[in-house]
Design an enzyme around this catalytic site. Structure first.
Site, PDB file in Angstrom:
ATOM      1  N   HIS A  76       6.237   5.688  11.241  1.00  0.00           N
ATOM      2  CA  HIS A  76       5.602   5.619   9.921  1.00  0.00           C
ATOM      3  C   HIS A  76       4.683   6.853   9.828  1.00  0.00           C
ATOM      4  O   HIS A  76       3.460   6.738   9.896  1.00  0.00           O
ATOM      5  CB  HIS A  76       4.824   4.307   9.819  1.00  0.00           C
ATOM      6  CG  HIS A  76       4.449   3.912   8.427  1.00  0.00           C
ATOM      7  ND1 HIS A  76       4.515   4.778   7.351  1.00  0.00           N
ATOM      8  CD2 HIS A  76       3.997   2.721   7.927  1.00  0.00           C
ATOM      9  CE1 HIS A  76       4.115   4.127   6.270  1.00  0.00           C
ATOM     10  NE2 HIS A  76       3.800   2.883   6.590  1.00  0.00           N
ATOM     11  N   LYS A  97      24.770  -5.710  -4.348  1.00  0.00           N
ATOM     12  CA  LYS A  97      26.216  -5.752  -4.607  1.00  0.00           C
ATOM     13  C   LYS A  97      26.998  -5.202  -3.418  1.00  0.00           C
ATOM     14  O   LYS A  97      28.207  -5.073  -3.468  1.00  0.00           O
ATOM     15  CB  LYS A  97      26.539  -4.920  -5.857  1.00  0.00           C
ATOM     16  CG  LYS A  97      25.847  -5.417  -7.121  1.00  0.00           C
ATOM     17  CD  LYS A  97      26.191  -4.504  -8.282  1.00  0.00           C
ATOM     18  CE  LYS A  97      25.336  -4.805  -9.508  1.00  0.00           C
ATOM     19  NZ  LYS A  97      25.425  -3.741 -10.510  1.00  0.00           N
ATOM     20  N   ARG A  99       0.793  -1.222   0.000  1.00  0.00           N
ATOM     21  CA  ARG A  99       0.000   0.000   0.000  1.00  0.00           C
ATOM     22  C   ARG A  99       0.832   1.281   0.000  1.00  0.00           C
ATOM     23  O   ARG A  99       0.556   2.210  -0.762  1.00  0.00           O
ATOM     24  CB  ARG A  99      -0.940   0.027   1.212  1.00  0.00           C
ATOM     25  CG  ARG A  99      -2.165  -0.835   1.029  1.00  0.00           C
ATOM     26  CD  ARG A  99      -2.597  -1.441   2.351  1.00  0.00           C
ATOM     27  NE  ARG A  99      -1.670  -2.488   2.716  1.00  0.00           N
ATOM     28  CZ  ARG A  99      -1.853  -3.778   2.432  1.00  0.00           C
ATOM     29  NH1 ARG A  99      -2.961  -4.156   1.863  1.00  0.00           N
ATOM     30  NH2 ARG A  99      -0.948  -4.695   2.755  1.00  0.00           N
ATOM     31  N   THR A 100       1.851   1.337   0.850  1.00  0.00           N
ATOM     32  CA  THR A 100       2.619   2.582   0.958  1.00  0.00           C
ATOM     33  C   THR A 100       3.303   2.893  -0.376  1.00  0.00           C
ATOM     34  O   THR A 100       3.191   4.004  -0.901  1.00  0.00           O
ATOM     35  CB  THR A 100       3.660   2.487   2.091  1.00  0.00           C
ATOM     36  OG1 THR A 100       2.983   2.091   3.283  1.00  0.00           O
ATOM     37  CG2 THR A 100       4.350   3.813   2.325  1.00  0.00           C
ATOM     38  N   ARG A 135      11.922   3.510   2.709  1.00  0.00           N
ATOM     39  CA  ARG A 135      11.560   2.517   3.736  1.00  0.00           C
ATOM     40  C   ARG A 135      12.788   1.653   3.984  1.00  0.00           C
ATOM     41  O   ARG A 135      13.382   1.143   3.039  1.00  0.00           O
ATOM     42  CB  ARG A 135      10.393   1.644   3.281  1.00  0.00           C
ATOM     43  CG  ARG A 135      10.141   0.480   4.232  1.00  0.00           C
ATOM     44  CD  ARG A 135       8.871  -0.239   3.973  1.00  0.00           C
ATOM     45  NE  ARG A 135       7.712   0.550   4.382  1.00  0.00           N
ATOM     46  CZ  ARG A 135       6.465   0.090   4.383  1.00  0.00           C
ATOM     47  NH1 ARG A 135       6.210  -1.142   3.990  1.00  0.00           N
ATOM     48  NH2 ARG A 135       5.473   0.863   4.769  1.00  0.00           N
TER      49      ARG A 135
HETATM   50  C1  NCD Z   1       2.508  -1.205   7.992  1.00  0.00           C
HETATM   51  C2  NCD Z   1       4.017  -1.051   8.008  1.00  0.00           C
HETATM   52  O1  NCD Z   1       4.686  -1.295   7.006  1.00  0.00           O
HETATM   53  O2  NCD Z   1       4.487  -0.648   9.052  1.00  0.00           O
HETATM   54  N1  NCD Z   1       1.976  -1.350   6.706  1.00  0.00           N
HETATM   55  C3  NCD Z   1       1.664  -0.218   6.006  1.00  0.00           C
HETATM   56  O3  NCD Z   1       2.517   0.571   5.670  1.00  0.00           O
HETATM   57  N2  NCD Z   1       0.375   0.005   5.758  1.00  0.00           N
HETATM   58  C4  NCD Z   1       1.991  -2.202   8.955  1.00  0.00           C
HETATM   59  C5  NCD Z   1       2.536  -3.592   8.936  1.00  0.00           C
HETATM   60  O4  NCD Z   1       3.371  -3.962   8.132  1.00  0.00           O
HETATM   61  O5  NCD Z   1       2.057  -4.370   9.785  1.00  0.00           O
END
Ligand code: NCD
Length: 323
Positions: free
Chosen positions: A143, A94, A64-65, A115
Site C-alpha cells: 500500500h 458480469k 479513506r484511500t 485496489r
Molecule cells: C488499510 C488498507 O486498506 O490496507 N486501510 C487504509 O487504506 N487506510 C488498512 C486496513 O484495512 O486495515
C-alpha cells in the site's frame, strides 16, 4: 513554495506507482516537498489537472484511500470515474476480468487508481495499461501511497526533513503483520529515510511479519526484534493495525486473534512524552476511543495528510512539468 515551479524537476511523469521499492531517497524528497507546498496552500489554487480524468477502480472496500484520491483529483481540477461503491455495480459482476476493465478504463482516463485483492495485481495492470497505475492496495502485498502519508506524518511530527537523519528511532509495528499491507510497505520505506532505525514487530506468532519482508529489512542491515509482548516504554512510534478479517477463511481463528492488543488510556502513562501513536484505520478495537484526545494520537492527522500526499502523487504522475 510554488507547486508549478517544483514540478519543473518532475521525474515521475507517466510513471506507475506500484511499490515502495521503486523510490530512491531523492524521489521521496521530491514528493515530500510537493506535499509540503500543497499543504501550505491547503490544496487551494492548484488546479493543474483540469483536462485530466482519474479512474478509481476499487475491488475491495475503502473509505479513506478512495475518498482522499477523489478529493485530491477534485481539488486539482480534474474529473473522476468513481468505481468505488463496490465493483458489484460494474461489469465485474458480469464476469469481466481485470485486463478488460483496465483496457476499457485507459480509453477514458489518464490514470487508474487500483485496489484489488490479489498480490501483484497492480503490477499486472501496469503491464496492460497505457495510462499510469497507482497501487491503492494489492491484497496482502503493498500500500505504497499509505506508506508515504505515514512517513510524511512522522517527518512532520519529528520536525525533520528527508535529508536529515534522526537519532535512533524505535518503531513498534503492532497487530496483523502477516496480512497487513500497510506495514509491509512502511517497513521498507522508513529505512530509506531513517538510517538509525530499529523495529519491534509485535504480533501473535501466526500473524508475524512474512519472511520475504524480513529479508528486505535485513538487506538494509537494520535491527529488529519479533515478539508477542508489547513494551510501552521504548518505542518512539507505535504503528497499530487491525487483524485483517477478510483474509481469514476460518472465522473462529479471526475471533480468537482480533482482540490480542488494545491501547487504552491507562497505557498512555507508560509511553514516551513525545512518542506518536499511528493507525492506518479502520480500527476495530485496537485503540480505545479515549486515546483520541491525547496529542500523541495522530491517526486522524494521517487521514488529512493522505489528501496532500495523493495530490502530490497525482500531480507527479500527470503533470509533465518539464519544458
Ligand atoms: C488499510 C488498507 O486498506 O490496507 N486501510 C487504509 O487504506 N487506510 C488498512 C486496513 O484495512 O486495515
Amino acid at each position: 513554495m510554488n507547486v508549478k515551479k517544483l514540478l519543473t524537476r518532475n521525474e515521475f511523469f507517466d510513471r506507475d506507482i506500484i511499490s515502495v521499492s521503486q523510490f530512491e531517497q531523492c524521489d521521496i524528497e521530491f514528493i515530500y516537498t510537493l506535499y509540503v507546498a500543497l499543504k501550505e496552500c491547503r490544496g487551494k489554487g492548484v488546479r493543474l489537472l483540469k483536462d485530466k480524468v482519474m479512474a478509481a477502480l476499487f475491488y475491495e472496500p475503502s473509505t479513506r484511500t478512495s475518498s482522499s484520491f477523489i478529493a485530491a483529483m477534485t481539488l486539482l481540477g480534474g474529473g473522476v470515474i468513481p468505481i468505488t461503491q463496490g465493483v458489484q455495480f460494474s461489469s465485474v459482476t458480469k464476469g469481466e476480468n481485470l485486463s478488460d476493465t483496465v483496457k476499457s478504463l485507459e480509453q477514458l482516463s489518464d490514470v487508474i487508481v487500483l485496489r484489488h485483492p490479489e498480490v501483484g495485481s497492480a503490477e499486472i495492470a501496469a503491464q496492460i495499461s497505457a495510462v499510469p497505475i497507482i497501487n491503492a492496495g494489492d491484497g496482502i502485498g503493498e500500500h505504497p501511497t499509505q506508506a508515504l502519508l505515514d512517513l510524511f506524518t512522522i517527518l512532520e511530527r519529528l520536525d525533520t526533513s528527508v535529508a536529515v537523519p534522526k537519532d535512533l528511532l524505535t518503531v513498534a509495528m503492532i497487530g496483523d503483520l502477516r496480512y497487513g499491507r500497510t506495514v509491509h510497505s512502511l517497513v521498507q520505506l522508513l529505512p530509506k529515510v531513517f538510517r538509525h532505525i530499529k523495529f519491534t514487530f509485535v504480533s501473535p506468532k501466526v500473524l508475524k511479519m512474512p519472511d520475504n519482508i524480513l529479508a528486505e529489512v535485513d538487506s538494509y542491515g537494520i535491527e529488529y526484534v519479533e515478539t508477542s509482548l508489547l513494551d510501552f516504554h521504548t518505542p518512539d512510534i507505535f504503528y497499530v493495525t487491525r487483524v485483517q478479517k477478510e483474509r481469514f477463511t476460518d472465522k473462529k481463528k479471526y475471533q480468537s486473534l482480533k482482540d490480542t492488543y488494545c491501547i487504552t488510556e491507562d497505557d498512555l502513562k507508560l509511553i514516551k512524552k513525545d512518542a506518536i501513536i499511528m493507525h492506518p484505520l479502520p480500527r476495530v478495537g485496537e485503540i480505545s476511543p479515549e486515546v483520541d484526545r491525547d496529542p500523541r494520537a495522530v491517526y486522524f492527522e494521517q487521514v488529512g495528510n493522505g489528501l496532500y500526499t495523493r495530490m502530490a502523487l497525482l500531480l507527479a504522475v500527470l503533470y509533465r512539468g518539464k519544458k
